[in-house]
Design a protein around this motif. Sequence first.
Motif, short mmCIF file in Angstrom:
data_model
loop_
_atom_site.label_atom_id
_atom_site.label_comp_id
_atom_site.label_asym_id
_atom_site.label_seq_id
_atom_site.Cartn_x
_atom_site.Cartn_y
_atom_site.Cartn_z
N HIS A 93 37.50 35.37 40.62
CA HIS A 93 38.84 34.79 40.67
C HIS A 93 39.04 33.98 39.39
O HIS A 93 38.27 33.07 39.10
CB HIS A 93 38.97 33.89 41.90
CG HIS A 93 40.36 33.37 42.11
ND1 HIS A 93 40.67 32.45 43.09
CD2 HIS A 93 41.53 33.63 41.48
CE1 HIS A 93 41.96 32.18 43.05
NE2 HIS A 93 42.51 32.88 42.07
N LEU A 94 40.07 34.34 38.62
CA LEU A 94 40.41 33.58 37.42
C LEU A 94 41.29 32.39 37.81
O LEU A 94 42.35 32.58 38.41
CB LEU A 94 41.14 34.47 36.42
CG LEU A 94 40.30 35.20 35.37
CD1 LEU A 94 41.20 35.99 34.43
CD2 LEU A 94 39.40 34.26 34.59
N ALA A 101 46.05 40.22 40.61
CA ALA A 101 45.43 40.65 39.36
C ALA A 101 44.33 39.71 38.90
O ALA A 101 43.46 40.08 38.11
CB ALA A 101 46.50 40.77 38.27
N ASN A 102 44.34 38.47 39.42
CA ASN A 102 43.31 37.50 39.06
C ASN A 102 42.06 37.63 39.90
O ASN A 102 41.09 36.91 39.67
CB ASN A 102 43.86 36.08 39.21
CG ASN A 102 44.83 35.71 38.12
OD1 ASN A 102 44.72 36.21 37.01
ND2 ASN A 102 45.79 34.87 38.42
N LYS A 103 42.09 38.53 40.90
CA LYS A 103 40.97 38.63 41.84
C LYS A 103 40.37 40.03 41.80
O LYS A 103 41.07 41.03 41.94
CB LYS A 103 41.45 38.31 43.26
CG LYS A 103 42.04 36.90 43.38
CD LYS A 103 42.61 36.64 44.76
CE LYS A 103 43.26 35.27 44.84
NZ LYS A 103 43.84 34.98 46.16
N LEU A 104 39.06 40.10 41.61
CA LEU A 104 38.32 41.36 41.61
C LEU A 104 37.10 41.19 42.51
O LEU A 104 36.66 40.08 42.78
CB LEU A 104 37.87 41.74 40.20
CG LEU A 104 38.96 41.88 39.12
CD1 LEU A 104 38.33 42.08 37.75
CD2 LEU A 104 39.91 43.02 39.45
N THR A 122 36.37 44.28 35.11
CA THR A 122 37.04 43.94 33.86
C THR A 122 38.44 43.37 34.10
O THR A 122 39.22 43.93 34.86
CB THR A 122 37.14 45.17 32.94
OG1 THR A 122 35.83 45.67 32.68
CG2 THR A 122 37.81 44.81 31.62
N TYR A 123 38.71 42.24 33.43
CA TYR A 123 40.05 41.67 33.36
C TYR A 123 40.68 42.12 32.04
O TYR A 123 40.10 41.90 30.97
CB TYR A 123 40.00 40.14 33.40
CG TYR A 123 39.68 39.56 34.75
CD1 TYR A 123 40.65 39.42 35.73
CD2 TYR A 123 38.39 39.11 35.04
CE1 TYR A 123 40.35 38.86 36.97
CE2 TYR A 123 38.08 38.55 36.27
CZ TYR A 123 39.07 38.43 37.23
OH TYR A 123 38.76 37.89 38.45
N TYR A 124 41.85 42.73 32.12
CA TYR A 124 42.56 43.16 30.92
C TYR A 124 43.70 42.20 30.61
O TYR A 124 44.17 41.47 31.48
CB TYR A 124 43.10 44.58 31.11
CG TYR A 124 42.01 45.62 31.26
CD1 TYR A 124 41.34 46.12 30.14
CD2 TYR A 124 41.64 46.10 32.52
CE1 TYR A 124 40.34 47.08 30.27
CE2 TYR A 124 40.64 47.05 32.67
CZ TYR A 124 40.00 47.53 31.54
OH TYR A 124 39.00 48.47 31.68
N ILE A 126 43.53 39.63 28.53
CA ILE A 126 43.01 38.27 28.35
C ILE A 126 43.23 37.83 26.90
O ILE A 126 42.81 38.51 25.97
CB ILE A 126 41.53 38.18 28.72
CG1 ILE A 126 41.30 38.59 30.17
CG2 ILE A 126 40.99 36.78 28.46
CD1 ILE A 126 41.96 37.67 31.17
N LEU A 136 36.35 31.06 35.29
CA LEU A 136 36.01 32.18 36.16
C LEU A 136 35.21 31.67 37.35
O LEU A 136 34.13 31.09 37.19
CB LEU A 136 35.21 33.24 35.40
CG LEU A 136 34.78 34.46 36.22
CD1 LEU A 136 35.99 35.26 36.68
CD2 LEU A 136 33.83 35.34 35.42
#
Length: 232
Positions: A93-94, A101-104, A122-124, A126, A136
Amino acid sequence: SPAEAPREDDEDVDQLFGAYGTTPSEQPAKCQAPEEVVDPEGYESDDCTTLGTLDFSLLYDQENNALHCTINKAKGLKPMDHNGLADPYVKLHLLPGASKANKLRTKTLRNTLNPTWNETLTYYGITDEDMIRKTLRISVCDEDKFRHNEFIGETRIPLKKLKPNQTKNPLDWVHSLPQIDKTEDKSLEERGRILISLKYSSQKQGLLVGISRCAHLAAMDANGYSDPYVKT
């Protein structure tokens, strides 16, 4: 007891926290090894309980504006199920930010306390600004088919600690409380304050927990606010 706390309109909330809580400068000392922790008042606390280790690496690809988070494995996780095992997965979680989109998350591995994922999330999109101001949050959870998923532990990494195009391989203890380096990141020094009361009733043989109020909570939503609740 809760009834003994001053009324909300009698005193300012910060005065209440000053009277009943701790100030930011009164943070507890760093945890010793679990077997050496002794509470001076005789209470048992799990604040320092080791819940396992998590092996992961982070890479900020500056050219492609991407943050790659490779979750390798965990070891010695806390048993969460009746069989003495767990069904662990890792959630990213960003912060700040509440959008999906902030959670993977990784896949769930069944019946293990020593899972190996070897997954890269991967977070795109950024930016360098994101790397300066965002953190993070890496949480380890136990998936439960019949009840709510259970939290095992977490660690938090301020992204400003990462250098562009250099892989960072931290090996972090997973604790029940966020692992924040307060000396290096003043912006994360305090995530809010909570005013509670505790009373043990020998007559009812019960522990009464009064949740009074919070103040100065960290903003978790895109609108700069939060939708908070308290778990005990």
